[in-house]
Scaffold this active site. Structure first.
Site, PDB file in Angstrom:
ATOM      1  N   ASN A 162      20.261  55.547  77.415  1.00 39.73           N
ATOM      2  CA  ASN A 162      20.388  56.737  76.579  1.00 39.73           C
ATOM      3  C   ASN A 162      19.077  57.518  76.679  1.00 39.73           C
ATOM      4  O   ASN A 162      18.078  57.126  76.093  1.00 39.73           O
ATOM      5  CB  ASN A 162      20.668  56.294  75.131  1.00 39.73           C
ATOM      6  CG  ASN A 162      20.676  57.464  74.169  1.00 39.73           C
ATOM      7  OD1 ASN A 162      20.692  58.628  74.570  1.00 39.73           O
ATOM      8  ND2 ASN A 162      20.667  57.157  72.873  1.00 39.73           N
TER       9      ASN A 162
ATOM     10  N   LYS B  93      18.397  60.372  75.593  1.00 37.04           N
ATOM     11  CA  LYS B  93      18.148  61.203  74.391  1.00 37.04           C
ATOM     12  C   LYS B  93      17.716  62.610  74.807  1.00 37.04           C
ATOM     13  O   LYS B  93      18.181  63.129  75.814  1.00 37.04           O
ATOM     14  CB  LYS B  93      17.136  60.527  73.463  1.00 37.04           C
ATOM     15  CG  LYS B  93      17.515  59.088  73.146  1.00 37.04           C
ATOM     16  CD  LYS B  93      16.727  58.499  72.011  1.00 37.04           C
ATOM     17  CE  LYS B  93      17.109  57.039  71.839  1.00 37.04           C
ATOM     18  NZ  LYS B  93      16.507  56.425  70.673  1.00 37.04           N
TER      19      LYS B  93
ATOM     20  N   HIS C 265      25.652  57.490  67.138  1.00 38.14           N
ATOM     21  CA  HIS C 265      24.304  56.917  67.265  1.00 38.14           C
ATOM     22  C   HIS C 265      23.578  57.072  65.932  1.00 38.14           C
ATOM     23  O   HIS C 265      23.773  58.057  65.224  1.00 38.14           O
ATOM     24  CB  HIS C 265      23.540  57.642  68.390  1.00 38.14           C
ATOM     25  CG  HIS C 265      22.249  56.971  68.729  1.00 38.14           C
ATOM     26  ND1 HIS C 265      21.101  57.156  67.985  1.00 38.14           N
ATOM     27  CD2 HIS C 265      21.927  56.100  69.714  1.00 38.14           C
ATOM     28  CE1 HIS C 265      20.130  56.420  68.505  1.00 38.14           C
ATOM     29  NE2 HIS C 265      20.609  55.765  69.555  1.00 38.14           N
TER      30      HIS C 265
ATOM     31  N   GLU D 101      20.744  57.998  65.197  1.00 34.43           N
ATOM     32  CA  GLU D 101      19.994  59.257  65.036  1.00 34.43           C
ATOM     33  C   GLU D 101      20.929  60.389  64.615  1.00 34.43           C
ATOM     34  O   GLU D 101      20.545  61.260  63.832  1.00 34.43           O
ATOM     35  CB  GLU D 101      19.247  59.582  66.339  1.00 34.43           C
ATOM     36  CG  GLU D 101      18.037  58.668  66.509  1.00 34.43           C
ATOM     37  CD  GLU D 101      17.633  58.396  67.947  1.00 34.43           C
ATOM     38  OE1 GLU D 101      18.061  59.122  68.853  1.00 34.43           O
ATOM     39  OE2 GLU D 101      16.870  57.424  68.159  1.00 34.43           O
TER      40      GLU D 101
ATOM     41  N   GLU E  52      23.297  48.364  67.029  1.00 36.73           N
ATOM     42  CA  GLU E  52      21.917  48.825  67.104  1.00 36.73           C
ATOM     43  C   GLU E  52      21.292  48.809  65.711  1.00 36.73           C
ATOM     44  O   GLU E  52      21.439  49.778  64.953  1.00 36.73           O
ATOM     45  CB  GLU E  52      21.872  50.258  67.642  1.00 36.73           C
ATOM     46  CG  GLU E  52      22.455  50.401  69.026  1.00 36.73           C
ATOM     47  CD  GLU E  52      21.830  51.585  69.747  1.00 36.73           C
ATOM     48  OE1 GLU E  52      21.144  51.348  70.749  1.00 36.73           O
ATOM     49  OE2 GLU E  52      21.988  52.725  69.294  1.00 36.73           O
TER      50      GLU E  52
ATOM     51  N   GLY F  17      13.544  52.133  68.851  1.00 41.69           N
ATOM     52  CA  GLY F  17      12.321  52.881  69.113  1.00 41.69           C
ATOM     53  C   GLY F  17      11.103  52.352  68.380  1.00 41.69           C
ATOM     54  O   GLY F  17      10.059  52.995  68.337  1.00 41.69           O
TER      55      GLY F  17
ATOM     56  N   SER G  90      15.019  48.487  71.184  1.00 40.50           N
ATOM     57  CA  SER G  90      13.804  48.008  71.847  1.00 40.50           C
ATOM     58  C   SER G  90      14.083  46.933  72.904  1.00 40.50           C
ATOM     59  O   SER G  90      13.333  45.953  73.024  1.00 40.50           O
ATOM     60  CB  SER G  90      12.775  47.520  70.818  1.00 40.50           C
ATOM     61  OG  SER G  90      12.391  48.586  69.966  1.00 40.50           O
TER      62      SER G  90
ATOM     63  N   GLY H 175      17.195  52.751  75.050  1.00 37.85           N
ATOM     64  CA  GLY H 175      16.613  54.074  74.850  1.00 37.85           C
ATOM     65  C   GLY H 175      15.339  54.228  75.662  1.00 37.85           C
ATOM     66  O   GLY H 175      15.360  54.510  76.867  1.00 37.85           O
ATOM     67  N   GLY H 176      14.202  54.005  75.012  1.00 38.60           N
ATOM     68  CA  GLY H 176      12.892  54.264  75.616  1.00 38.60           C
ATOM     69  C   GLY H 176      12.716  53.676  77.010  1.00 38.60           C
ATOM     70  O   GLY H 176      12.230  54.351  77.928  1.00 38.60           O
TER      71      GLY H 176
END
Ligand code: PEP
Length: 254
Positions: free
Chosen positions: A12, A14, A98, A100, A170, A176, A216, A237-238
């Site tokens: 993802n 983002k 998600h 967020e 998640e 994150g 993470s 993600g990251g």
């Protein structure tokens, strides 16, 4: 790795990557991962890069995902993107609900349910995200929160559609933050989700539904997480923003 369900690992991206940066990353990932068949790999760039990333991964086993879509099919919804527009770029998957979006856009289970049905009607496979906040976990509410999200977010789907759906567990406190759920914590919630799915759709259906872990995920923790019996992949993600780390997550997972 011998798993009951085929692993599905999605990146993802983002709100990161210009079109040029996205092409660059997709080309690198295609070089290293583009022939893998024993894991489903999904790239979820921002809308603006879907067209170019789609072209890059066309002749590979990599698949394309979007990060969101409208619950409506067409019409006066300024700023929204419809399923049929995603299909223009050969998008196969769409991330829905998600944390967020639940937090910043106030998306509810009911909205996610409507989007999930719209996704199927548009031949897209939803990746439905659920997960508790730190305060909810500390209050002993994890199962209550996640169970409510699962029942609410899948409420509009038939059993056949639910079987195709990908769930992403998640925990919000792990997204994150660098604080990954331990493999045992992840497995416990994944097993709970599968029990909930069995209550709704029956045991045989629940055994087919893929449940990703997200929060993470890194090359160093991917293997231990992915070997848990009810963990069927990852939503990253990251660490999906950089070729080396995303490739290593996948290589350490299979
Ligand atoms: C996510 O946002 O879906 C996610 C899992 O992010 P990260 O891997 O950066 O925690």
């Amino acid at each position: 790795m011998d798993k009951e369900r085929k692993l599905i690992i999605a990146g993802n991206w983002k709100m990161n990557k210009t079109v040029a940066e996205a092409i660059d990353l997709a080309q690198g990932l295609k070089r290293e991962l583009g022939n893998l068949k024993d894991v489903d790999i999904v790239l979820c760039p921002p809308f603006t890069a879907l067209g170019e990333v789609s072209k890059v991964i066309l002749d590979s086993t990599l698949r394309l995902g979007a990060q969101n879509m409208s619950e409506h099919n067409v019409g006066a919804y300024t700023g929204e993107i419809a399923a049929v527009m995603l299909k223009d770029f050969s998008v196969r998957y769409v991330i829905l609900g998600h944390s967020e979006r639940r937090q910043y856009q106030k998306e509810t289970d009911d909205l996610v349910a409507r989007k999930a049905l719209t996704a199927f009607n548009g031949s897209l496979i939803p990746i439905v995200c659920v997960g508790e906040t730190l305060a909810e976990r500390q209050a002993g509410q994890t199962e209550n929160v996640v169970g409510t999200q699962i029942r609410g977010s899948l409420a509009a789907l038939s059993k056949e559609q639910a079987i195709e759906t990908v769930i992403a567990y998640e925990p919000v406190w792990a997204i994150g933050t660098g604080h990954t759920a331990s493999p045992a914590q992840a497995q416990a919630v994944h097993a709970f989700i599968r029990r909930t799915l069995a209550e709704i759709y029956g045991e045989p259906a629940a055994r087919k539904i893929r449940i990703q872990y997200g929060g993470s995920v890194k090359p160093a923790n991917a293997h231990e997480l992915m070997t848990q019996p009810d963990v069927d992949g990852a939503l990253v993600g990251g660490a999906s923003l950089e070729q080396r780390s995303f490739v290593d997550i996948i290589k350490n997972s299979i």
